[in-house]
Design a protein around this motif. Structure first.
Motif, PDB file in Angstrom:
ATOM      1  N   LEU A   1      23.926 -22.563 -20.769  1.00  0.00           N
ATOM      2  CA  LEU A   1      24.796 -22.790 -19.610  1.00  0.00           C
ATOM      3  C   LEU A   1      25.012 -21.501 -18.824  1.00  0.00           C
ATOM      4  N   MET A   2      25.194 -20.407 -19.526  1.00  0.00           N
ATOM      5  CA  MET A   2      25.393 -19.128 -18.841  1.00  0.00           C
ATOM      6  C   MET A   2      24.125 -18.691 -18.106  1.00  0.00           C
ATOM      7  N   ILE A   3      22.974 -18.998 -18.654  1.00  0.00           N
ATOM      8  CA  ILE A   3      21.722 -18.597 -18.021  1.00  0.00           C
ATOM      9  C   ILE A   3      21.384 -19.516 -16.846  1.00  0.00           C
ATOM     10  N   VAL A   4      21.570 -20.826 -17.037  1.00  0.00           N
ATOM     11  CA  VAL A   4      21.282 -21.784 -15.967  1.00  0.00           C
ATOM     12  C   VAL A   4      22.255 -21.579 -14.798  1.00  0.00           C
ATOM     13  N   ASP A   5      23.504 -21.227 -15.093  1.00  0.00           N
ATOM     14  CA  ASP A   5      24.522 -20.987 -14.081  1.00  0.00           C
ATOM     15  C   ASP A   5      24.600 -22.167 -13.100  1.00  0.00           C
ATOM     16  N   PRO A   6      25.138 -23.300 -13.544  1.00  0.00           N
ATOM     17  CA  PRO A   6      25.158 -24.485 -12.697  1.00  0.00           C
ATOM     18  C   PRO A   6      25.789 -24.274 -11.326  1.00  0.00           C
ATOM     19  N   LEU A   7      26.880 -23.535 -11.238  1.00  0.00           N
ATOM     20  CA  LEU A   7      27.518 -23.329  -9.933  1.00  0.00           C
ATOM     21  C   LEU A   7      26.673 -22.461  -9.021  1.00  0.00           C
ATOM     22  N   GLY A   8      26.081 -21.414  -9.570  1.00  0.00           N
ATOM     23  CA  GLY A   8      25.203 -20.571  -8.763  1.00  0.00           C
ATOM     24  C   GLY A   8      23.962 -21.321  -8.320  1.00  0.00           C
TER      25      GLY A   8
ATOM     26  N   TYR B   1      33.382 -32.162   2.908  1.00  0.00           N
ATOM     27  CA  TYR B   1      34.756 -31.852   3.269  1.00  0.00           C
ATOM     28  C   TYR B   1      34.922 -30.480   3.916  1.00  0.00           C
ATOM     29  N   ILE B   2      33.879 -29.703   3.931  1.00  0.00           N
ATOM     30  CA  ILE B   2      33.964 -28.382   4.557  1.00  0.00           C
ATOM     31  C   ILE B   2      32.924 -28.277   5.674  1.00  0.00           C
ATOM     32  N   LYS B   3      33.042 -29.140   6.616  1.00  0.00           N
ATOM     33  CA  LYS B   3      32.067 -29.232   7.701  1.00  0.00           C
ATOM     34  C   LYS B   3      32.036 -27.983   8.576  1.00  0.00           C
ATOM     35  N   TYR B   4      33.073 -27.167   8.533  1.00  0.00           N
ATOM     36  CA  TYR B   4      33.116 -25.969   9.362  1.00  0.00           C
ATOM     37  C   TYR B   4      32.221 -24.850   8.839  1.00  0.00           C
ATOM     38  N   VAL B   5      31.699 -25.008   7.643  1.00  0.00           N
ATOM     39  CA  VAL B   5      30.775 -24.009   7.100  1.00  0.00           C
ATOM     40  C   VAL B   5      29.387 -24.300   7.669  1.00  0.00           C
ATOM     41  N   SER B   6      28.830 -23.325   8.345  1.00  0.00           N
ATOM     42  CA  SER B   6      27.542 -23.531   9.009  1.00  0.00           C
ATOM     43  C   SER B   6      26.378 -23.364   8.035  1.00  0.00           C
ATOM     44  N   SER B   7      25.212 -23.790   8.486  1.00  0.00           N
ATOM     45  CA  SER B   7      23.997 -23.602   7.696  1.00  0.00           C
ATOM     46  C   SER B   7      23.734 -22.124   7.455  1.00  0.00           C
ATOM     47  N   ALA B   8      24.045 -21.296   8.448  1.00  0.00           N
ATOM     48  CA  ALA B   8      23.840 -19.852   8.295  1.00  0.00           C
ATOM     49  C   ALA B   8      24.695 -19.306   7.152  1.00  0.00           C
ATOM     50  N   HIS B   9      25.937 -19.759   7.051  1.00  0.00           N
ATOM     51  CA  HIS B   9      26.805 -19.322   5.958  1.00  0.00           C
ATOM     52  C   HIS B   9      26.215 -19.728   4.605  1.00  0.00           C
ATOM     53  N   LEU B  10      25.726 -20.952   4.530  1.00  0.00           N
ATOM     54  CA  LEU B  10      25.148 -21.418   3.274  1.00  0.00           C
ATOM     55  C   LEU B  10      23.881 -20.645   2.929  1.00  0.00           C
ATOM     56  N   ARG B  11      23.077 -20.319   3.943  1.00  0.00           N
ATOM     57  CA  ARG B  11      21.864 -19.531   3.675  1.00  0.00           C
ATOM     58  C   ARG B  11      22.234 -18.147   3.171  1.00  0.00           C
ATOM     59  N   ILE B  12      23.246 -17.531   3.755  1.00  0.00           N
ATOM     60  CA  ILE B  12      23.686 -16.201   3.310  1.00  0.00           C
ATOM     61  C   ILE B  12      24.217 -16.287   1.881  1.00  0.00           C
ATOM     62  N   PHE B  13      25.014 -17.319   1.601  1.00  0.00           N
ATOM     63  CA  PHE B  13      25.534 -17.524   0.250  1.00  0.00           C
ATOM     64  C   PHE B  13      24.383 -17.707  -0.741  1.00  0.00           C
ATOM     65  N   SER B  14      23.426 -18.573  -0.390  1.00  0.00           N
ATOM     66  CA  SER B  14      22.272 -18.820  -1.256  1.00  0.00           C
ATOM     67  C   SER B  14      21.462 -17.552  -1.461  1.00  0.00           C
ATOM     68  N   ALA B  15      21.229 -16.808  -0.385  1.00  0.00           N
ATOM     69  CA  ALA B  15      20.447 -15.573  -0.482  1.00  0.00           C
ATOM     70  C   ALA B  15      21.157 -14.566  -1.385  1.00  0.00           C
ATOM     71  N   THR B  16      22.476 -14.484  -1.287  1.00  0.00           N
ATOM     72  CA  THR B  16      23.243 -13.562  -2.128  1.00  0.00           C
ATOM     73  C   THR B  16      23.082 -13.928  -3.601  1.00  0.00           C
ATOM     74  N   ILE B  17      23.178 -15.205  -3.911  1.00  0.00           N
ATOM     75  CA  ILE B  17      22.992 -15.654  -5.298  1.00  0.00           C
ATOM     76  C   ILE B  17      21.583 -15.328  -5.766  1.00  0.00           C
ATOM     77  N   LEU B  18      20.602 -15.614  -4.914  1.00  0.00           N
ATOM     78  CA  LEU B  18      19.218 -15.353  -5.295  1.00  0.00           C
ATOM     79  C   LEU B  18      18.952 -13.861  -5.479  1.00  0.00           C
ATOM     80  N   PHE B  19      19.530 -13.020  -4.614  1.00  0.00           N
ATOM     81  CA  PHE B  19      19.376 -11.573  -4.792  1.00  0.00           C
ATOM     82  C   PHE B  19      20.004 -11.124  -6.112  1.00  0.00           C
TER      83      PHE B  19
END
Length: 191
Positions: free
Chosen positions: A13-20, A162-180
């Protein structure tokens, strides 16, 4: 058996990191409808569980064959993940660099849900068992860790509504941060 199950499940679970993994998943699939997202999540988790169970079944034999090359697996995975993160930041249209038809395989299944660290952990966990019951317990923990990732991905899709105000750009930055972060972890493991 309970100790083996909890130890195996928590390790994976710690390695898979479901939330990340779910955060990266939602960022890479934000242009898709929910039905396609669910299909991708289910496919990625099933394939990841199969990869880990097969790896764990091979066990000590596989460990003996690849133990000298584990460093290279970490390094190569780190490079692949870092490249994906860079592409998330550079391109506004993910369809230019992510093949939606193959996203369940890369980068969701491998390296996020069943990367080198998960594969090696599954092999080590199964090699520490002696009875068939203990081996099956570890395999159940593997399946449950992937089900946990699937639940996190499904919940992230539902939460996204429920959080429609979060843009695709925000999600890409979040995803990129996790991936980095994952890439950095892979690089440091190879040193």
């Amino acid at each position: 058996m309970t100790k083996i199950f909890l130890s195996s499940y928590l390790t994976l679970l710690m390695i898979v990191d479901p939330l990340g993994s779910a955060g990266a998943y939602i960022g890479m699939t934000d242009s898709l409808d929910d039905r396609k997202r669910y299909k991708i999540a289910i496919k990625a988790c099933i394939i990841a569980a199969m990869i880990l169970i097969i790896s764990a079944s091979i066990g000590i034999l596989a460990l003996n064959l690849i133990k000298e090359h584990v460093i290279f697996l970490y390094f190569a995975s780190g490079i692949l993940i870092a490249v994906t993160a860079c592409k998330l930041l550079i391109y506004s249209d993910k369809d230019k660099f992510i093949n939606i038809n193959k996203i369940a395989y890369y980068p969701l299944c491998i390296p996020l849900l069943a990367g080198p660290a998960c594969i090696i952990s599954a092999i080590l966990l199964i090699s520490e068992t002696s009875t068939l019951g203990e081996k099956l317990t570890v395999m159940c923990a593997i399946v449950l860790s992937e089900v946990s990732a699937l639940i996190a991905m499904v919940m992230m899709v539902r939460f996204r509504r429920y959080i429609k105000y979060v843009s695709s750009a925000h999600l890409r930055i979040f995803s990129a941060t996790i991936l980095f972060g994952i890439a950095f972890h892979m690089f440091t493991k190879s040193i």
